[in-house]
Design an enzyme around this catalytic site. Structure first.
Site, short mmCIF file in Angstrom:
data_model
loop_
_atom_site.label_atom_id
_atom_site.label_comp_id
_atom_site.label_asym_id
_atom_site.label_seq_id
_atom_site.Cartn_x
_atom_site.Cartn_y
_atom_site.Cartn_z
N LYS A 113 0.87 -1.19 0.00
CA LYS A 113 0.00 0.00 0.00
C LYS A 113 0.90 1.23 0.00
O LYS A 113 1.75 1.38 0.88
CB LYS A 113 -0.89 0.01 1.25
N LYS A 146 -10.02 13.08 8.04
CA LYS A 146 -9.43 12.80 9.35
C LYS A 146 -9.40 14.06 10.20
O LYS A 146 -9.38 15.16 9.66
CB LYS A 146 -7.98 12.32 9.17
N ASP A 191 -2.68 10.47 3.15
CA ASP A 191 -4.04 10.03 3.47
C ASP A 191 -4.74 11.08 4.32
O ASP A 191 -4.55 11.14 5.54
CB ASP A 191 -3.99 8.68 4.20
N ARG A 245 -7.32 -0.67 1.82
CA ARG A 245 -7.80 -1.99 1.42
C ARG A 245 -8.30 -1.99 -0.03
O ARG A 245 -8.24 -3.02 -0.70
CB ARG A 245 -8.90 -2.44 2.40
N1 BES Z 1 -3.83 5.00 6.96
C1 BES Z 1 -4.90 4.77 7.84
C2 BES Z 1 -4.53 3.90 9.03
C3 BES Z 1 -3.60 4.52 10.04
C4 BES Z 1 -4.09 5.34 11.03
C5 BES Z 1 -2.27 4.21 10.05
C6 BES Z 1 -3.24 5.86 11.97
C7 BES Z 1 -1.42 4.71 11.00
C8 BES Z 1 -1.91 5.55 11.98
C9 BES Z 1 -6.02 4.06 7.11
O1 BES Z 1 -6.18 4.41 5.79
C10 BES Z 1 -7.29 4.39 7.82
O2 BES Z 1 -7.61 5.56 7.85
N2 BES Z 1 -7.97 3.41 8.39
C11 BES Z 1 -9.18 3.63 9.11
C12 BES Z 1 -10.15 2.56 8.71
C13 BES Z 1 -11.57 2.81 9.19
C14 BES Z 1 -12.13 4.06 8.52
C15 BES Z 1 -12.41 1.62 8.89
C16 BES Z 1 -8.86 3.56 10.60
O3 BES Z 1 -8.01 2.80 11.01
O4 BES Z 1 -9.45 4.34 11.34
ZN ZN Z 2 -4.53 5.02 4.80
MN MN Z 3 -7.33 6.13 5.56
#
Ligand code: BES
Ligand code: ZN
Ligand code: MN
Length: 469
Positions: free
Chosen positions: A240, A252, A245, A326
């Protein structure tokens, strides 16, 4: 980064020397009182003589010494010496010859610094120029061999760190693709880049949806290394690489959002691993598929409520645009399976915050349906210090990801988020033996450690190369 020269000899030519001392049976420097230094784990002692400086590094009790302790101890030593202006260092291997590889790794990992935007190259100082490994003649051959392996592994890890630390305005998906092309030319890999036009033509619906909100268009990067027999199916490494992001329309919170430049570390780890595999000339076949996009909110961004058709035709109901990793991974996985029929798939992704909640910053979560992959990852984790901990796959997680209006949805309920993310990927993996590494907690650190500068860690490079070796 400039390469460090590594030599092996019977006596130190450098004026600055490093010595490892265990608590019991260690050779304490003459005239030193017990209160001053006794080889406790983590303790150091710097002595001056007219010949130069000697840094003693405590290792603690001898029976408890493991390989990663030597690796870190070497790192601590190098960082301390660099701070006081040393450039050429001698490490006395003493009774630690069998740890030569780890010692070289620790030294080179500790000497890495991200200064691309800080100082012009001509004004950078305090960089390690030469590392002399001091040992007895009977160990020369073995130590030289181990040192070379350690050097390649550390340099590949530092390569991953140096791409990972690049800022998101510079390191776009297109720039990452250029980096992959340069790597391919450098070490001799076959490279294929899918730009936006080719992604559209190939119907890569997941990567395109995630990337459509950004002016920096997405890319799919494919690297091939054929070092094994023509008959063996390759191992596929999937990465990935979200270059930034924001969460997209499901945006976020602002705090620490800058850290989301590290959301590309899965892909960067795969690049570093490919570099090491090629440089080590491993007798295996490996293909890498890296999916890169920037996740941005905009008038053309994908939205919650969208139903997208992925590469290969499966549909996904989008409930949260922040669950983007994903989606790009699913396209990459399906592509790898279709194109190469790999013997196994291993994916690397900073996939979920939930994984960080579960395991913290010292261990990556992994999911697998394969006994072989489980064993080799656990073993390689101990060996390399890239620690991993298994988390579960299971039907209850699969059920949670079912959608009423598409094949799957891209986000489940809050709890068990690392597991439902893995369940989502499994839909696209189908029957191929597979391991998923969630490196969200381990891919970068936010403050300096005694043996490592803050920023990208390169986690996963040494882990997967060791597992493949
Ligand atoms: N890149 C993030 C995951 C992440 C968050 C990595 C903090 C490192 C530190 C990923 O794309 C994400 O935002 N995942 C979400 C998924 C949820 C929306 C189902 C998450 O983990 O909150
Ligand atoms: Zn991400
Ligand atoms: Mn994300």
């Amino acid at each position: 980064m400039k390469e460090v020269r590594i030599s092996v000899s019977a006596s130190a030519k450098a004026v600055d020397r490093v010595l490892f001392v265990s608590k019991d049976g260690g050779h304490l420097p003459k005239g030193i009182k017990k209160e001053e230094f006794q080889g406790e784990k983590g303790s150091t002692l710097l002595l001056h003589s007219d010949k130069g400086r000697t840094l003693y590094i405590g290792l603690g009790e001898k029976e408890k010494i493991e390989i990663d302790l030597l690796r870190r101890a070497a790192g601590v030593a190098i960082k301390q010496f660099l701070k006081i202006g040393a450039e050429v260092l001698a490490v006395e291997l003493g009774e630690w010859n069998e740890y030569a590889q780890a010692i070289v790794e620790g030294a080179l990992l500790a000497s890495y610094r991200f200064e691309d935007f800080k100082l012009p190259a001509s004004r950078r100082k305090n960089a390690l120029k030469e590392l002399q490994l001091v040992t007895t003649a009977s160990h020369f051959v073995a130590v030289k061999k181990a040192a070379l392996v350690g050097q390649i592994l550390a340099e590949s890890t530092n390569y991953t760190r140096s791409i990972g630390n690049q800022p998101p305005n510079e390191l776009t998906p297109a720039a990452l693709a250029d980096e992959a092309k340069a790597l391919a030319k450098d070490v001799g890999l076959k490279v294929t880049i899918f730009d936006e036009k080719k992604l559209k033509a190939g119907k890569f619906g997941g990567i395109l949806a995630v990337g459509q909100g950004s002016a920096a268009a997405p890319r799919l990067i494919v690297l091939e290394y054929w070092g094994g027999s023509a008959k063996t199916k390759p191992v596929a490494l999937i990465g990935k690489a979200i270059t930034f992001d924001t969460g997209g329309i499901s945006i976020k919170p602002g705090a620490s959002m800058d850290e989301m430049k590290f959301d590309k570390m899965g892909g960067c780890a795969v690049l570093g691993a490919m570099q090491a595999i090629a440089r080590l000339k491993l007798p295996i076949n490996v293909v890498a598929v890296i999916a890169s996009a920037e996740n941005m909110p905009s008038d053309r961004a994908y939205r919650p409520g969208d139903i997208i058709t992925m590469y290969g035709g499966k549909t996904v109901e989008i409930l949260n645009t922040d669950a983007e990793g994903r989606l790009v991974l699913a396209d990459a996985i399906t592509f790898a399976r279709e194109k190469y029929q790999p013997q196994s798939l291993v994916d690397f992704a900073t996939l979920t915050g939930a994984c960080v909640v579960a395991l913290g910053a010292n261990r990556a979560g992994f999911f697998t349906d394969s006994v072989t992959l489980r064993d080799s990852l656990n073993k390689a984790g101990k060996e390399t210090g890239d620690l991993v901990w298994e988390l579960p796959l299971g039907e209850e997680y699969d059920a949670e990801m079912k959608s009423d209006i598409a094949v799957v949805k891209n986000a489940g309920a809050r709890w068990g988020g690392a597991c439902t993310a893995a369940a989502f990927l499994k839909v696209f993996v189908e029957e191929t033996p597979w391991a998923h590494l969630d490196i969200a907690g381990t891919a970068w650190i936010t403050s300096d450690k005694p043996h490592l500068e803050k920023g990208a860690t390169g986690f996963g490079v040494r882990l997967i190369v060791e597992a493949l070796r």
